[in-house]
Enzyme design. Structure first.
Site, PDB file in Angstrom:
ATOM      1  N   CYS A   1       1.342 -92.808 -64.936  1.00 28.25           N
ATOM      2  CA  CYS A   1       2.629 -92.214 -64.567  1.00 28.25           C
ATOM      3  C   CYS A   1       3.781 -92.854 -65.348  1.00 28.25           C
ATOM      4  CB  CYS A   1       2.849 -92.282 -63.055  1.00 28.25           C
ATOM      5  SG  CYS A   1       4.186 -91.200 -62.486  1.00 28.25           S
TER       6      CYS A   1
ATOM      7  N   HIS B   1      -2.301 -89.451 -61.437  1.00 28.10           N
ATOM      8  CA  HIS B   1      -2.534 -90.661 -60.649  1.00 28.10           C
ATOM      9  C   HIS B   1      -4.009 -90.821 -60.273  1.00 28.10           C
ATOM     10  CE1 HIS B   1       1.617 -92.066 -59.855  1.00 28.10           C
ATOM     11  NE2 HIS B   1       1.914 -90.788 -60.038  1.00 28.10           N
TER      12      HIS B   1
ATOM     13  N   GLU C   1      -5.466 -93.428 -59.497  1.00 25.65           N
ATOM     14  CA  GLU C   1      -5.585 -94.394 -58.388  1.00 25.65           C
ATOM     15  C   GLU C   1      -5.460 -93.711 -57.033  1.00 25.65           C
ATOM     16  OE1 GLU C   1      -1.174 -94.009 -58.432  1.00 25.65           O
ATOM     17  OE2 GLU C   1      -2.801 -93.834 -59.893  1.00 25.65           O
TER      18      GLU C   1
END
Length: 236
Positions: free
Chosen positions: A108, A211, A213
């Protein structure tokens, strides 16, 4: 064999004057077989050199907007909150990590910072400067896909995922406008935004706009990105 250590750039809460961290960044590193360590906000070159020596790779996380001064522009009213301390830390950290060829993964803000630091520019606000029907600032749950990206052939990401298209989550209001000369794109959204890049000539310098994660446990591709990053590390 000892596990590699990954330095994770810190998240900063200006209102609370506090460091913080989203667990997915740390879990992604841990699940891939490394030990994550959250870095301090410092501009001391010698301290950063010691951190670069200590860590085997670096994860550049999300967070506040990149200061437009870094890419030669004035801050527009629609630009978001800045964190000068992070910009300063990450500029020196990136310089030293690249000099030492330490593996880097940007997520990001990480792709935005990498692009700006290497000579590219950013959209300061997508709704204002690049309006689109695609929802780039999605609502939860964040482990679901918000839109698709086209993975460019003959890129490291294509080799890793063995796909031409990928559904990704999306939580950002800035993005790459002009690509830094040294970077090569690996994925692009259907509304023509660069969504993944890499730096040729280095062991591993990748960055993605989405993202992984947040979709770690819902998407195999997200786990593979972390595994590729940690797998590129050469532990001491």
């Amino acid at each position: 064999m000892e596990k590699p250590i990954i330095g994770v750039t810190p998240l900063w809460d200006e209102e609370k004057n506090s460091y913080w961290m989203l667990p997915g960044y740390l879990e992604g590193v841990k699940e891939a077989g490394a030990i994550p360590v959250i870095l301090p906000l410092t501009t001391n070159g010698a301290d950063i050199a010691q951190l670069v020596d200590l860590c085997d790779g670096f994860l550049f996380t999300g967070g506040q907007d990149v200061d437009p001064q870094l890419y030669g522009e004035a801050m527009e009213p629609f630009c978001g909150e800045l964190c000068p301390a992070r910009d300063a830390l990450e500029q020196e950290l990136l310089r030293q990590a690249l000099e030492r060829d330490k593996p880097i993964l940007g997520i990001c803000r990480g792709i935005q910072f990498l692009n700006a630091a290497l000579g590219g520019t950013l959209y300061q606000d997508l709704p204002t400067e690049h309006p689109s029907e695609i929802e780039h600032s999605m609502k939860p749950p964040y482990d679901q896909a918000a839109h698709t990206v086209r993975i460019l052939p003959d890129t490291p990401l294509a080799a890793l995922l063995q796909k031409q298209k990928l559904g990704v989550n999306s939580c950002h209001h800035q993005a790459i406008r002009s690509l830094a000369p040294s970077l090569v794109e690996m994925a692009r959204s259907t509304d023509d935004l660069i969504e993944a890049v890499y730096l040729p000539g280095k062991t591993f310098v990748w960055a993605v706009q989405w993202h992984p994660e947040m979709s770690l446990y819902a998407d195999e591709g997200s786990r593979k990105i972390f595994e590729a990053f940690v797998g590129a590390v050469n532990p001491k």
